[in-house]
Design a protein around this motif. Structure first.
Motif, PDB file in Angstrom:
ATOM      1  N   THR A  57       0.830  -1.199   0.000  1.00 25.90           N
ATOM      2  CA  THR A  57       0.000   0.000   0.000  1.00 25.90           C
ATOM      3  C   THR A  57       0.868   1.255   0.000  1.00 25.90           C
ATOM      4  OG1 THR A  57      -0.142   0.367   2.382  1.00 25.90           O
ATOM      5  CG2 THR A  57      -1.603  -1.290   1.460  1.00 25.90           C
ATOM      6  N   GLY A  58       0.216   2.391   0.086  1.00 27.96           N
ATOM      7  CA  GLY A  58       0.927   3.667   0.181  1.00 27.96           C
ATOM      8  C   GLY A  58       0.124   4.590   1.078  1.00 27.96           C
ATOM      9  N   ARG A  59       0.533   5.828   1.128  1.00 27.50           N
ATOM     10  CA  ARG A  59      -0.217   6.794   1.933  1.00 27.50           C
ATOM     11  C   ARG A  59      -1.646   6.906   1.404  1.00 27.50           C
ATOM     12  NH1 ARG A  59       4.832   8.513   1.935  1.00 27.50           N
ATOM     13  NH2 ARG A  59       4.703   9.509  -0.098  1.00 27.50           N
ATOM     14  N   ASN A  60      -2.581   7.232   2.287  1.00 26.48           N
ATOM     15  CA  ASN A  60      -4.006   7.408   1.934  1.00 26.48           C
ATOM     16  C   ASN A  60      -4.681   6.119   1.464  1.00 26.48           C
ATOM     17  OD1 ASN A  60      -3.719  10.155   2.458  1.00 26.48           O
ATOM     18  ND2 ASN A  60      -3.013  10.521   0.357  1.00 26.48           N
ATOM     19  N   LYS A  61      -4.155   4.976   1.859  1.00 31.25           N
ATOM     20  CA  LYS A  61      -4.762   3.713   1.436  1.00 31.25           C
ATOM     21  C   LYS A  61      -5.311   2.935   2.637  1.00 31.25           C
ATOM     22  CE  LYS A  61      -3.433   3.815  -3.008  1.00 31.25           C
ATOM     23  NZ  LYS A  61      -4.156   3.462  -4.207  1.00 31.25           N
ATOM     24  N   GLU A  62      -5.402   3.601   3.799  1.00 31.64           N
ATOM     25  CA  GLU A  62      -5.794   2.895   5.026  1.00 31.64           C
ATOM     26  C   GLU A  62      -7.153   2.218   4.896  1.00 31.64           C
ATOM     27  OE1 GLU A  62      -4.799   6.025   4.927  1.00 31.64           O
ATOM     28  OE2 GLU A  62      -2.995   6.155   6.171  1.00 31.64           O
ATOM     29  N   VAL A  63      -8.011   2.799   4.071  1.00 29.25           N
ATOM     30  CA  VAL A  63      -9.376   2.271   3.967  1.00 29.25           C
ATOM     31  C   VAL A  63      -9.377   0.832   3.403  1.00 29.25           C
ATOM     32  CG1 VAL A  63      -9.845   3.316   1.729  1.00 29.25           C
ATOM     33  CG2 VAL A  63     -11.720   2.943   3.292  1.00 29.25           C
ATOM     34  N   ILE A  64      -8.330   0.475   2.652  1.00 27.40           N
ATOM     35  CA  ILE A  64      -8.235  -0.908   2.143  1.00 27.40           C
ATOM     36  C   ILE A  64      -8.035  -1.854   3.331  1.00 27.40           C
ATOM     37  CG2 ILE A  64      -6.905  -2.515   0.709  1.00 27.40           C
ATOM     38  CD1 ILE A  64      -6.236  -0.179  -1.136  1.00 27.40           C
ATOM     39  N   GLU A  65      -7.197  -1.425   4.267  1.00 24.91           N
ATOM     40  CA  GLU A  65      -6.966  -2.217   5.473  1.00 24.91           C
ATOM     41  C   GLU A  65      -8.279  -2.351   6.265  1.00 24.91           C
ATOM     42  OE1 GLU A  65      -3.258  -0.956   7.028  1.00 24.91           O
ATOM     43  OE2 GLU A  65      -3.434  -2.202   8.812  1.00 24.91           O
ATOM     44  N   ASP A  66      -9.008  -1.248   6.361  1.00 23.43           N
ATOM     45  CA  ASP A  66     -10.295  -1.282   7.082  1.00 23.43           C
ATOM     46  C   ASP A  66     -11.276  -2.220   6.383  1.00 23.43           C
ATOM     47  OD1 ASP A  66      -9.314   0.553   8.844  1.00 23.43           O
ATOM     48  OD2 ASP A  66     -10.252   2.278   7.866  1.00 23.43           O
ATOM     49  N   HIS A  67     -11.230  -2.224   5.063  1.00 25.93           N
ATOM     50  CA  HIS A  67     -12.176  -3.052   4.316  1.00 25.93           C
ATOM     51  C   HIS A  67     -11.998  -4.540   4.645  1.00 25.93           C
ATOM     52  CE1 HIS A  67     -14.861  -4.323   1.132  1.00 25.93           C
ATOM     53  NE2 HIS A  67     -13.944  -5.204   0.778  1.00 25.93           N
ATOM     54  N   PHE A  68     -10.765  -4.955   4.920  1.00 27.99           N
ATOM     55  CA  PHE A  68     -10.525  -6.373   5.215  1.00 27.99           C
ATOM     56  C   PHE A  68     -10.484  -6.650   6.715  1.00 27.99           C
ATOM     57  CE2 PHE A  68      -9.094  -5.985   0.807  1.00 27.99           C
ATOM     58  CZ  PHE A  68      -9.876  -6.995   0.257  1.00 27.99           C
ATOM     59  N   ASP A  69     -11.060  -5.733   7.486  1.00 29.37           N
ATOM     60  CA  ASP A  69     -11.171  -5.910   8.938  1.00 29.37           C
ATOM     61  C   ASP A  69     -12.665  -5.933   9.296  1.00 29.37           C
ATOM     62  OD1 ASP A  69     -10.604  -6.091  11.614  1.00 29.37           O
ATOM     63  OD2 ASP A  69      -9.646  -4.119  11.767  1.00 29.37           O
ATOM     64  N   ARG A  70     -12.950  -6.254  10.547  1.00 29.67           N
ATOM     65  CA  ARG A  70     -14.335  -6.155  11.020  1.00 29.67           C
ATOM     66  C   ARG A  70     -14.726  -4.692  11.173  1.00 29.67           C
ATOM     67  NH1 ARG A  70     -16.832 -10.622  12.395  1.00 29.67           N
ATOM     68  NH2 ARG A  70     -15.534 -12.458  12.641  1.00 29.67           N
ATOM     69  N   GLN A  71     -16.016  -4.414  10.945  1.00 26.62           N
ATOM     70  CA  GLN A  71     -16.550  -3.078  11.191  1.00 26.62           C
ATOM     71  C   GLN A  71     -17.526  -3.251  12.340  1.00 26.62           C
ATOM     72  OE1 GLN A  71     -17.743  -0.305  11.579  1.00 26.62           O
ATOM     73  NE2 GLN A  71     -17.684   1.036   9.808  1.00 26.62           N
ATOM     74  N   PHE A  72     -16.985  -3.126  13.549  1.00 28.58           N
ATOM     75  CA  PHE A  72     -17.712  -3.545  14.743  1.00 28.58           C
ATOM     76  C   PHE A  72     -19.067  -2.844  14.906  1.00 28.58           C
ATOM     77  CE2 PHE A  72     -18.452  -3.623  19.361  1.00 28.58           C
ATOM     78  CZ  PHE A  72     -18.521  -4.993  19.521  1.00 28.58           C
ATOM     79  N   GLU A  73     -19.077  -1.517  14.785  1.00 26.25           N
ATOM     80  CA  GLU A  73     -20.336  -0.769  14.989  1.00 26.25           C
ATOM     81  C   GLU A  73     -21.379  -1.184  13.951  1.00 26.25           C
ATOM     82  OE1 GLU A  73     -17.379   0.553  14.788  1.00 26.25           O
ATOM     83  OE2 GLU A  73     -17.031   1.754  16.593  1.00 26.25           O
ATOM     84  N   LEU A  74     -20.920  -1.336  12.710  1.00 25.90           N
ATOM     85  CA  LEU A  74     -21.846  -1.734  11.642  1.00 25.90           C
ATOM     86  C   LEU A  74     -22.429  -3.120  11.932  1.00 25.90           C
ATOM     87  CD1 LEU A  74     -23.078  -1.378   8.764  1.00 25.90           C
ATOM     88  CD2 LEU A  74     -20.982  -2.376   7.873  1.00 25.90           C
ATOM     89  N   GLU A  75     -21.567  -4.048  12.322  1.00 26.01           N
ATOM     90  CA  GLU A  75     -22.038  -5.415  12.611  1.00 26.01           C
ATOM     91  C   GLU A  75     -23.052  -5.401  13.755  1.00 26.01           C
ATOM     92  OE1 GLU A  75     -18.854  -8.264  13.173  1.00 26.01           O
ATOM     93  OE2 GLU A  75     -17.846  -7.545  11.366  1.00 26.01           O
ATOM     94  N   MET A  76     -22.788  -4.563  14.764  1.00 28.39           N
ATOM     95  CA  MET A  76     -23.696  -4.490  15.914  1.00 28.39           C
ATOM     96  C   MET A  76     -25.064  -3.973  15.482  1.00 28.39           C
ATOM     97  SD  MET A  76     -22.374  -3.127  19.534  1.00 28.39           S
ATOM     98  CE  MET A  76     -22.849  -1.427  19.313  1.00 28.39           C
ATOM     99  N   THR A  77     -25.032  -2.933  14.675  1.00 25.22           N
ATOM    100  CA  THR A  77     -26.295  -2.349  14.210  1.00 25.22           C
ATOM    101  C   THR A  77     -27.054  -3.358  13.348  1.00 25.22           C
ATOM    102  OG1 THR A  77     -25.149  -0.249  14.152  1.00 25.22           O
ATOM    103  CG2 THR A  77     -27.286  -0.315  13.076  1.00 25.22           C
TER     104      THR A  77
END
Ligand code: G1P
Length: 293
Positions: A57-77
């Motif tokens: 990856t490079g700078r400003n690509k953190e959202v790719i990492e988030d995409h392959f992680d759990r989204q806890f609040e979303l899952e709870m909702t």
């Protein structure tokens, strides 16, 4: 023959061809229907038995990492609202814990450099490389087709997916020379990155799917500059081909170059038409747009 367990996904590119969409969002997160581009390519690798997904990856690509992680609040909702199908979908796409690695390519020095950045995580085993700009729509995952063939090749073989393009387009790609054929695979007799018009050894281009031996890292480490002043993977492959065999592979499927607007738009249409839940209605809309009944 070692099993292919790891795949590299170079995702550090700037995506200038898609500005302003890619000003604050990585190009790999552009959606085809309702999945980001990178998810299709990861799915292709997973279907081929890949167990570890390495993102350069490079700078400003953190959202790719988030995409392959759990989204806890979303899952709870979703759980509170009893949205079982959506929850199952998220769960299905989630990689196993520990199955992803993210490395920064600190400078945009080219594809060869991006691949080299992954050397410590790959280690000394053969690996797959998938360029996320290219989507391959196929009955069987393109990488799975390749690995089935790779398993039958001699030890220390390298395998590259190739496809035919009209001659006037070869200068935009890596191009291979074709030797003796065995089924869908053939011996590569030479390679050249972005050949000047009229000089390409064939009209078979390198498509963006590779199975490579770890010795490629030894050549990438030399950091020689090639076409466009970049550290080119193709140049390292040319050097490695003096000591290891390289094969081209004619895969079954259709590619979309999602690094270009036309390719990206075509991918959206084609993938939507392949979806049972969308195809009929969408076909009607398309026909209306084209002025057909
Ligand atoms: C890269 C490779 C090239 C290959 C192409 C496929 O080029 O260097 O050999 O044909 O991907 O998309 P790029 O698209 O980064 O210029």
């Amino acid at each position: 023959m070692s099993r292919i367990r790891k795949a590299i996904f170079p995702v550090a590119g700037l995506g200038t061809r898609f500005l302003p969409a890619t000003k604050a969002m990585p190009k790999e997160m552009l959606t085809v229907v309702d999945r980001p581009l990178i998810q299709y390519v990861v799915d292709e690798a997973r279907e081929a038995g890949i167990e570890h997904f390495i993102f350069v990856t490079g700078r400003n690509k953190e959202v790719i990492e988030d995409h392959f992680d759990r989204q806890f609040e979303l899952e709870m909702t979703l759980r509170e609202r009893n949205k079982k199908a959506e929850l199952a979908l998220l769960e299905e796409d989630l990689p196993q814990p520990g199955a992803t690695s993210f490395i920064r390519q600190q400078l945009p020095l080219g594809l060869g450099h991006a691949v080299w950045c992954a050397r410590e995580i790959v280690g000394r085993e053969p690996f797959a490389l998938l360029l996320p700009d290219v989507l391959v729509q196929a009955k069987k995952s393109c990488l799975a087709q390749m690995i089935a063939t790779y398993d039958k090749l001699d030890a220390k073989a390298n395998l590259i997916a190739v496809e035919e393009v009209p001659e006037d387009r070869t200068h935009m790609y890596g191009v291979v020379g074709m030797g003796e054929r065995n089924g869908n695979a053939f011996k590569i007799t030479g390679m050249v990155e972005k050949p000047a018009k009229g000089t390409a050894p064939s009209n078979r281009i390198i498509t963006g799917r590779y199975v490579l031996q770890p010795e490629i890292f030894d050549f990438l480490a030399k950091q020689g500059r090639g076409a466009g002043g970049e550290i080119q993977l193709t140049d390292a492959m040319i050097a490695l081909s003096k000591s290891q065999p390289f094969y081209g592979y004619d895969f079954e499927g259709r590619t979309f170059d999602c690094g270009s607007k036309i390719g990206f738009l075509s991918a959206n249409v084609s993938y939507a038409l392949a979806r049972e839940d969308l195809a009929d209605e969408f076909r009607g809309e398309l026909n209306a747009l084209l002025g057909k009944k």
